[in-house]
Design a protein around this motif. Structure first.
Motif, PDB file in Angstrom:
ATOM      1  N   LYS A 279       4.607  60.190  38.288  1.00 46.62           N
ATOM      2  CA  LYS A 279       4.571  60.539  36.859  1.00 46.62           C
ATOM      3  C   LYS A 279       5.597  61.618  36.555  1.00 46.62           C
ATOM      4  CE  LYS A 279       1.340  63.263  35.201  1.00 46.62           C
ATOM      5  NZ  LYS A 279       0.108  63.869  34.668  1.00 46.62           N
ATOM      6  N   TYR A 280       5.665  62.640  37.420  1.00 45.27           N
ATOM      7  CA  TYR A 280       6.652  63.707  37.210  1.00 45.27           C
ATOM      8  C   TYR A 280       8.071  63.151  37.294  1.00 45.27           C
ATOM      9  CZ  TYR A 280       2.736  66.934  38.117  1.00 45.27           C
ATOM     10  OH  TYR A 280       1.543  67.615  38.090  1.00 45.27           O
TER      11      TYR A 280
ATOM     12  N   THR B  97       9.002  61.423  34.038  1.00 38.88           N
ATOM     13  CA  THR B  97       9.230  62.398  32.972  1.00 38.88           C
ATOM     14  C   THR B  97      10.549  63.120  33.173  1.00 38.88           C
ATOM     15  OG1 THR B  97       6.845  62.681  32.722  1.00 38.88           O
ATOM     16  CG2 THR B  97       8.252  64.380  31.761  1.00 38.88           C
TER      17      THR B  97
END
Length: 173
Positions: A136-137, A140
């Motif tokens: 997820k990081y 992003t």
């Protein structure tokens, strides 16, 4: 699968590499928050300030999630850095001031480094939730990196490596 590595990943123990990676990610994000807040005082461009605010929001989320993961697993977290006092751009001496292109170079390097770090954590994790968190990081950071790239092209801050404008002709033998 049953045993210590079966069932709910949140019930599985973290291995030492996962613990260190999550702790290090939290510490790096805490340092980034401090640096990005200082850059906001130095930045003159309003669009650059918006990106810096988005980077701070992302870093604060990473600190929150990583520290919760560590705490839930009985691991002490790294200390938070103290908040900086407010400053105005015009109060920073010109020779001590970071320019917008310098800030761009720093944050784009940080994004690139962060992407590699997230990929490494994902590859080293055996707990699915840890790997997914850094996935997820990664997504992003990739999106923020694209915003930074577009802004740097619009503002003329990007210094590309040598470009091959004219290709040599191929010789058929």
């Amino acid at each position: 699968m049953t045993g210590i590595l079966g069932g709910n990943p949140k019930d599985e123990p973290m291995h030492y590499g996962e613990i260190y990676n999550v702790w290090q990610a939290s510490m790096m994000a805490k340092g980034a928050i401090s640096a990005y807040r200082a850059y906001i005082f130095h930045a003159g461009d309003k669009d650059l300030k918006k990106i810096l605010e988005a980077l701070i929001d992302q870093a604060e989320l990473e600190v929150s999630e990583c520290d919760k993961l560590l705490t839930d697993n009985g691991i002490a977290t790294a200390p938070n850095l103290p908040d900086r006092p407010d400053a105005k751009l015009e109060d920073i001496p010109v020779g001590a001031r970071f320019t917008d292109p310098e800030i761009f170079a720093s944050i784009s390097t940080a994004i690139a480094t962060g992407l590699v770090a997230c990929s490494q954590v994902m590859a080293q994790s055996i707990r699915e939730d840890v790997g997914a968190l850094f996935g997820k990081y990664h997504l992003t950071k990739a999106a923020l990196g694209l915003r930074i790239l577009k802004l740097s092209k619009e503002k003329g801050w990007l210094i590309p490596p040598p470009l091959q404008i004219k290709r040599p002709e191929m010789v058929n033998a």
